[in-house]
Design an enzyme around this catalytic site. Structure first.
Site: not given
Ligand code: GAR
Length: 229
Positions: A121, A153
């Site tokens: 996250h 969780d």
């Molecule tokens: C990441 O930064 C991840 O932390 C975020 O989406 C991005 C995906 O990047 N996730 C969230 O915001 C979940 N709440 P990616 O597709 O390039 O790996």
């Protein structure tokens, strides 16, 4: 005292990765597995809720099977989630990695992999939960944000924290520039945490997660009873 690495599982742990976006975290995980003979895991399937997710192309390029379950194609959310679980189960994964997966999974899904679903996250939880973490941190005016890798969780962005690292907000940062720097940290933290999970090296005590790298290696912070104090 340097710690020995945990013993590598004899058979690589079967890992499913879930993506909704470009999949740079998936790529970092694939690269880490490729580069590390001691990683102890292999990605056996990549799933998504979006047929157009760039992460699916990365999976196909790597020769990994993909599954797509779009919420819009299901009559309701429980049916969608059950369908997703059934598709994943075809590949018999032991660990599920949420790498930019933007749908909430309920306790019904999580029960299939207790303490074996891990998420990254883009904030220092518990600050800025939810889908707009980077934009909200920027709008709030924080000077430090970062990323959190945690076990999942039934509450959103809430489970026990495995790893966290701060990223400084710079003057003139945009959501894109800040998120880019956070992602560079995620690309290191997420594979490291998944490796620990594959090695069975995460010990849970309530919300507290301890990485037990090798039970035979003395903890350097614990005084040796044989040594004079
Ligand atoms: C990441 O930064 C991840 O932390 C975020 O989406 C991005 C995906 O990047 N996730 C969230 O915001 C979940 N709440 P990616 O597709 O390039 O790996």
């Amino acid at each position: 005292m340097p710690r020995r690495s945990p013993s590598t599982p004899r058979t690589p742990v079967r890992v499913a990765v879930m993506v909704s976006g470009s999949g740079t975290n998936l790529q970092a995980l694939l690269d880490a597995i490729e580069a590390d003979p001691d990683f102890g895991g292999e990605v056996v399937v990549v799933g998504s809720d979006r047929a157009g997710a760039g992460g699916l192309d990365r999976a196909r390029d790597a020769g990994i099977p993909t599954v797509v379950c779009a919420l819009a194609d299901a009559p309701d959310r429980p049916t969608w989630e059950a369908g997703l679980r059934a598709e994943l189960e075809q590949h018999d994964p032991q660990v599920i990695v949420l790498a930019g997966f933007m749908k909430i999974l309920t306790a019904v899904f999580l029960a299939g992999w207790p303490d074996r679903v891990i998420n990254t996250h883009p904030s220092l939880l518990p600050a800025f939960r939810g889908a707009r973490a980077v934009g909200e941190a920027l709008a709030y005016g924080v000077k430090l944000t970062g990323c959190t890798v945690h076990l999942v969780d039934e509450q959103v962005d809430h489970g026990p924290i495995v790893a966290q690292e701060a990223v400084a907000v710079r003057d003139g940062d945009t959501e894109t520039s800040l998120h880019g720097r956070i992602q560079r940290v995620e690309h290191r933290l997420l594979p490291a945490a998944v490796k620990l999970l594959c090695h069975g090296a995460l010990q849970l005590d309530g919300r507290h997660v301890r990485a037990v790298l090798d039970p035979d290696t003395p903890d350097p912070d614990t005084p040796d009873p044989k040594e004079p104090s």
